[in-house]
Design a protein around this motif. Structure first.
Motif, PDB file in Angstrom:
ATOM      1  N   HIS A 192       0.744  -1.108   0.142  1.00  0.00           N
ATOM      2  CA  HIS A 192      -0.080  -0.023  -0.115  1.00  0.00           C
ATOM      3  C   HIS A 192       0.819   1.108  -0.089  1.00  0.00           C
ATOM      4  N   VAL A 193       1.846   1.275  -0.690  1.00  0.00           N
ATOM      5  CA  VAL A 193       2.645   2.466  -0.980  1.00  0.00           C
ATOM      6  C   VAL A 193       2.355   3.239  -2.277  1.00  0.00           C
ATOM      7  N   THR A 194       2.483   4.507  -2.161  1.00  0.00           N
ATOM      8  CA  THR A 194       2.102   5.458  -3.314  1.00  0.00           C
ATOM      9  C   THR A 194       3.434   6.095  -3.638  1.00  0.00           C
ATOM     10  N   ILE A 195       3.978   5.987  -4.871  1.00  0.00           N
ATOM     11  CA  ILE A 195       5.071   6.742  -5.325  1.00  0.00           C
ATOM     12  C   ILE A 195       4.540   7.416  -6.471  1.00  0.00           C
ATOM     13  N   GLU A 196       4.412   9.076  -6.284  1.00  0.00           N
ATOM     14  CA  GLU A 196       3.983   9.881  -7.281  1.00  0.00           C
ATOM     15  C   GLU A 196       5.052  10.007  -8.599  1.00  0.00           C
ATOM     16  N   ASP A 197       4.629  10.621  -9.515  1.00  0.00           N
ATOM     17  CA  ASP A 197       5.177  10.729 -10.814  1.00  0.00           C
ATOM     18  C   ASP A 197       6.722  11.431 -10.680  1.00  0.00           C
ATOM     19  N   ASN A 198       7.733  11.065 -11.367  1.00  0.00           N
ATOM     20  CA  ASN A 198       9.063  11.608 -11.608  1.00  0.00           C
ATOM     21  C   ASN A 198       9.762  11.367 -10.021  1.00  0.00           C
ATOM     22  N   CYS A 199       9.941  10.408  -9.589  1.00  0.00           N
ATOM     23  CA  CYS A 199      10.435   9.828  -8.549  1.00  0.00           C
ATOM     24  C   CYS A 199      11.651   8.977  -8.600  1.00  0.00           C
ATOM     25  N   THR A 200      12.775   8.835  -7.890  1.00  0.00           N
ATOM     26  CA  THR A 200      13.924   7.983  -7.835  1.00  0.00           C
ATOM     27  C   THR A 200      13.830   7.468  -6.398  1.00  0.00           C
ATOM     28  N   ILE A 201      14.117   6.070  -6.281  1.00  0.00           N
ATOM     29  CA  ILE A 201      13.992   5.270  -5.181  1.00  0.00           C
ATOM     30  C   ILE A 201      15.228   4.343  -5.408  1.00  0.00           C
ATOM     31  N   GLN A 202      16.262   4.655  -4.698  1.00  0.00           N
ATOM     32  CA  GLN A 202      17.449   3.808  -4.675  1.00  0.00           C
ATOM     33  C   GLN A 202      18.046   3.299  -3.419  1.00  0.00           C
ATOM     34  N   GLY A 203      18.000   1.952  -3.093  1.00  0.00           N
ATOM     35  CA  GLY A 203      18.704   1.461  -2.081  1.00  0.00           C
ATOM     36  C   GLY A 203      18.171   1.780  -0.722  1.00  0.00           C
ATOM     37  N   SER A 204      16.390   1.780  -0.729  1.00  0.00           N
ATOM     38  CA  SER A 204      15.873   2.077   0.241  1.00  0.00           C
ATOM     39  C   SER A 204      14.851   1.073   0.764  1.00  0.00           C
ATOM     40  N   VAL A 205      14.329   0.995   2.020  1.00  0.00           N
ATOM     41  CA  VAL A 205      13.469   0.264   2.601  1.00  0.00           C
ATOM     42  C   VAL A 205      12.198   1.316   2.694  1.00  0.00           C
ATOM     43  N   ILE A 206      11.212   0.996   2.051  1.00  0.00           N
ATOM     44  CA  ILE A 206       9.941   1.911   2.138  1.00  0.00           C
ATOM     45  C   ILE A 206       8.840   1.097   2.849  1.00  0.00           C
ATOM     46  N   CYS A 207       8.446   1.372   4.118  1.00  0.00           N
ATOM     47  CA  CYS A 207       7.295   0.532   4.922  1.00  0.00           C
ATOM     48  C   CYS A 207       5.898   0.693   4.419  1.00  0.00           C
ATOM     49  N   SER A 208       5.046   0.257   4.958  1.00  0.00           N
ATOM     50  CA  SER A 208       3.525   0.214   4.472  1.00  0.00           C
ATOM     51  C   SER A 208       3.006   1.519   4.484  1.00  0.00           C
ATOM     52  N   ASN A 209       1.972   1.836   3.473  1.00  0.00           N
ATOM     53  CA  ASN A 209       1.373   3.056   3.662  1.00  0.00           C
ATOM     54  C   ASN A 209       2.127   4.473   3.550  1.00  0.00           C
ATOM     55  N   VAL A 210       3.376   4.442   2.929  1.00  0.00           N
ATOM     56  CA  VAL A 210       3.953   5.463   2.810  1.00  0.00           C
ATOM     57  C   VAL A 210       3.645   6.082   1.532  1.00  0.00           C
ATOM     58  N   TYR A 211       3.597   7.720   1.463  1.00  0.00           N
ATOM     59  CA  TYR A 211       3.178   8.222   0.365  1.00  0.00           C
ATOM     60  C   TYR A 211       4.454   9.282   0.147  1.00  0.00           C
ATOM     61  N   ILE A 212       4.923   9.008  -1.305  1.00  0.00           N
ATOM     62  CA  ILE A 212       5.871   9.832  -1.834  1.00  0.00           C
ATOM     63  C   ILE A 212       5.579  10.691  -2.723  1.00  0.00           C
ATOM     64  N   ASN A 213       5.439  12.041  -2.477  1.00  0.00           N
ATOM     65  CA  ASN A 213       5.177  13.091  -3.456  1.00  0.00           C
ATOM     66  C   ASN A 213       5.986  13.175  -4.761  1.00  0.00           C
ATOM     67  N   GLN A 214       5.255  13.720  -5.765  1.00  0.00           N
ATOM     68  CA  GLN A 214       6.141  13.792  -7.073  1.00  0.00           C
ATOM     69  C   GLN A 214       7.401  14.576  -6.913  1.00  0.00           C
ATOM     70  N   GLY A 215       8.302  13.972  -7.801  1.00  0.00           N
ATOM     71  CA  GLY A 215       9.541  14.801  -8.144  1.00  0.00           C
ATOM     72  C   GLY A 215      10.804  14.506  -6.841  1.00  0.00           C
ATOM     73  N   SER A 216      10.375  13.469  -6.058  1.00  0.00           N
ATOM     74  CA  SER A 216      11.305  13.207  -4.916  1.00  0.00           C
ATOM     75  C   SER A 216      12.370  12.238  -5.226  1.00  0.00           C
ATOM     76  N   THR A 217      13.240  12.330  -4.743  1.00  0.00           N
ATOM     77  CA  THR A 217      14.696  11.411  -4.756  1.00  0.00           C
ATOM     78  C   THR A 217      14.742  10.940  -3.248  1.00  0.00           C
ATOM     79  N   VAL A 218      14.753   9.447  -3.347  1.00  0.00           N
ATOM     80  CA  VAL A 218      14.768   8.840  -1.797  1.00  0.00           C
ATOM     81  C   VAL A 218      15.931   7.590  -2.094  1.00  0.00           C
ATOM     82  N   THR A 219      17.251   8.140  -1.553  1.00  0.00           N
ATOM     83  CA  THR A 219      18.539   7.141  -1.639  1.00  0.00           C
ATOM     84  C   THR A 219      18.891   6.914  -0.149  1.00  0.00           C
ATOM     85  N   THR A 220      19.264   5.400  -0.344  1.00  0.00           N
ATOM     86  CA  THR A 220      19.568   4.784   0.887  1.00  0.00           C
ATOM     87  C   THR A 220      18.877   5.354   2.384  1.00  0.00           C
ATOM     88  N   CYS A 221      17.507   5.147   2.106  1.00  0.00           N
ATOM     89  CA  CYS A 221      16.546   5.557   3.364  1.00  0.00           C
ATOM     90  C   CYS A 221      16.062   4.458   3.838  1.00  0.00           C
TER      91      CYS A 221
END
Length: 170
Positions: free
Chosen positions: A117-146
């Motif tokens: 149940h994770v939502t990742i909006e448009d134009n995002c980059t996720i690298q080397g990360s753990v994203i737990c349930s029900n997380v919302y990542i807004n557009q244009g975001s970069t998440v690295t080693t998080c």
């Protein structure tokens, strides 16, 4: 009770021991975030053998035309859960994606574990990360080693690196 000796007044902490007897199949133990990520990267290498889920190639909840499109977006070294949606020009490589996730357009996910149940909006980059349930990542975001904790929300066009973020309890 204390007999006046400083050593005897220290509280004792019980030692807990857990055992799980597993008869065949895939089994791992993770005692750190790093080990947890590595364990999840091992899952796709089993290609559905000795694990309680179907291989990535099946996409059992998708129509044949959808499957063809998904094969181009989701790498063979990935495992994805049922009910996930992925937008145009997005790619998922060497990652595990949980059930009912919504991945927007032009999203790049590599070497990551995405829970349910994770939502990742448009134009995002996720690298080397753990994203737990029900997380919302807004557009244009970069998440690295998080590590993003349960129900965390990332602001639009954020750049996160080497962060452990959780929702604060009120």
């Amino acid at each position: 009770e204390s007999d006046g000796n400083a050593e005897s007044s220290k509280p004792t902490v019980p030692i807990r021991c857990h055992a799980l007897v597993y008869d065949g199949g895939f089994c791992c133990r993770a005692d750190s975030l790093h080990t947890y990520k590595e364990m999840n990267f091992e899952v796709p290498r089993h290609h559905g053998h000795s694990v309680p889920w179907p291989p990535r190639a099946s996409f059992p909840d998708k129509a044949e035309d959808e499957k063809k499109v998904l094969f181009k977006k989701v790498g063979s070294e990935c495992v994805v859960g049922e009910g996930f949606v992925v937008g145009d020009k997005s790619s998922i490589k060497k990652s595990v994606v949980g059930k009912h996730c919504k991945i927007g357009a032009n999203v790049k996910i590599t070497n990551s574990v995405i829970h349910n149940h994770v939502t990742i909006e448009d134009n995002c980059t996720i690298q080397g990360s753990v994203i737990c349930s029900n997380v919302y990542i807004n557009q244009g975001s970069t998440v690295t080693t998080c590590h993003l904790g349960l129900k965390y929300a990332v602001d639009e066009e954020s750049e996160l690196k080497n962060e452990n973020l959780v929702v604060e309890l009120e």
